[in-house]
Design an enzyme around this catalytic site. Structure first.
Site, PDB file in Angstrom:
ATOM      1  CG  ASP A  46      32.086  79.775  61.616  1.00 32.85           C
ATOM      2  OD1 ASP A  46      31.069  80.479  62.143  1.00 32.85           O
ATOM      3  OD2 ASP A  46      32.289  78.626  62.209  1.00 32.85           O
ATOM      4  CG  ASP A  85      34.046  82.588  64.667  1.00 32.53           C
ATOM      5  OD1 ASP A  85      33.941  81.893  65.560  1.00 32.53           O
ATOM      6  OD2 ASP A  85      32.717  82.324  63.972  1.00 32.53           O
ATOM      7  CD  GLU A 117      30.295  77.921  66.700  1.00 34.07           C
ATOM      8  OE1 GLU A 117      29.629  76.719  66.759  1.00 34.07           O
ATOM      9  OE2 GLU A 117      29.976  78.509  65.732  1.00 34.07           O
ATOM     10  CD  GLU A 184      24.010  81.706  66.589  1.00 31.75           C
ATOM     11  OE1 GLU A 184      25.035  81.666  66.506  1.00 31.75           O
ATOM     12  OE2 GLU A 184      23.475  81.328  65.396  1.00 31.75           O
TER      13      GLU A 184
HETATM   14  O1  KIV Z   1      30.035  83.336  62.289  1.00 33.77           O
HETATM   15  C1  KIV Z   1      29.320  84.009  62.817  1.00 33.77           C
HETATM   16  O2  KIV Z   1      28.873  84.937  62.061  1.00 33.77           O
HETATM   17  C2  KIV Z   1      28.974  84.095  64.153  1.00 33.77           C
HETATM   18  C3  KIV Z   1      27.995  85.074  64.809  1.00 33.77           C
HETATM   19  C4  KIV Z   1      26.580  84.404  64.258  1.00 33.77           C
HETATM   20  C5  KIV Z   1      27.987  85.241  66.071  1.00 33.77           C
HETATM   21  O3  KIV Z   1      29.440  83.232  65.047  1.00 33.77           O
END
Ligand code: KIV
Length: 286
Positions: A46, A85, A117, A184
């Protein structure tokens, strides 16, 4: 790189054998190159919001944009495992729609797995999505969708209590059946502890050298995102000035009539051209 798709169980089997490679991609050309280079997992992150769409927060990107880009990536990925994501709205604002939205990543966009997340209701949602048969990658530490609740974009787990919370989150996600977890912005020694405790692979971003794998945002690695560069980013090439130079050269050559030359043009036979030049409409000629 062989065209056979890497499976979730092969990703799991890489733990303690070799490091796992992961990068983000949002379109067909870059995803094709990542796949050709043998990257194990491609995340349609995302982060699309920031590095492609020019938005301030990842919260601003929704299911429609994510699916649109995920489809382009899965068209390109013959080898890499593709992770969709899940955007903020799809499971944090609307937890009741989380399974349906995860299924859309798999069925409509042809992703192999999804990533969620950490947030307050994370375990409940993760459980439901895994129960629906969809492999889930967890994401703990700095979770940008809820950064406001974490005191901003800061390293997480910096004291024993906070680190303990991260360890518990990782263990709970493993228990629920996640196939891997992104860590992260976590101190390297905490990432090491978590990596040692888990049987599933940890994928670090700003989490040091001890994780089972690494991920970066592709625009950061290529030097294509100039708004800000986090400390953990290594630019392997700085493409922005090269692209700027090429575009300026093009602009100057067009203005000066230097492009296009004959080499870049198409021709017509002289005799055909003459037929036009004598003034008689082609339709009246015998
Ligand atoms: O959206 C993204 O790029 C991520 C990475 C930073 C793991 O979640």
């Amino acid at each position: 790189m062989e065209n056979k798709k890497i499976a979730v169980k092969e990703i799991l089997a890489l733990k303690n054998k070799r490091k796992i490679t992961m990068l983000t991609a949002y379109d067909y050309p870059l995803a094709s190159l990542l796949d050709k280079a043998g990257i194990d997992m491609i995340l349609v992150g995302d982060s699309l919001a920031n590095v492609v769409l020019g938005l301030k927060s990842t919260r601003e990107v929704g299911m429609n944009e994510m699916l649109h880009h995920a489809k382009a990536v899965t068209r390109a990925a013959r080898h890499a495992l593709v992770i969709g994501d899940m955007p903020y709205e799809s499971y944090q604002i609307n937890p009741q729609d989380s399974v349906k939205n995860a299924q859309r990543f798999i069925e409509e966009a042809k992703c192999d797995t999804v990533k969620l997340e950490w947030f307050d209701g994370c375990l409940e949602v993760t459980k439901k999505v895994i129960k629906a048969g969809i492999p889930v990658m967890g994401h703990i530490g700095l979770t940008p969708q809820t950064a406001d609740k974490l005191g901003g974009f800061k390293v997480q787990g910096k004291d024993a209590q906070a680190a303990q919370r991260l360890i518990k989150q990782a263990e709970d996600l493993e228990k629920l059946g996640c196939f891997s977890i992104v860590l992260e912005c976590v101190p390297d020694k905490i990432a090491q502890l978590i990596t040692q405790k888990l049987k599933i692979p940890t994928i670090g971003i700003g989490a040091g050298q001890y994780c089972d794998g690494q991920v970066l945002v592709i625009h950061d690695l290529l030097g294509l995102f100039e708004r800000y560069t986090p400390k953990f980013v290594k630019k392997y090439i700085d493409l922005s000035p090269l692209i700027l130079k090429a575009v300026e050269e093009y602009r100057n050559e067009v203005i000066q009539g230097k492009f296009p030359t004959k080499k870049y043009s198409f021709s017509i036979k002289e005799e055909e051209l003459k037929k036009l030049a004598d003034g008689t409409p082609l339709s009246l000629r015998r």
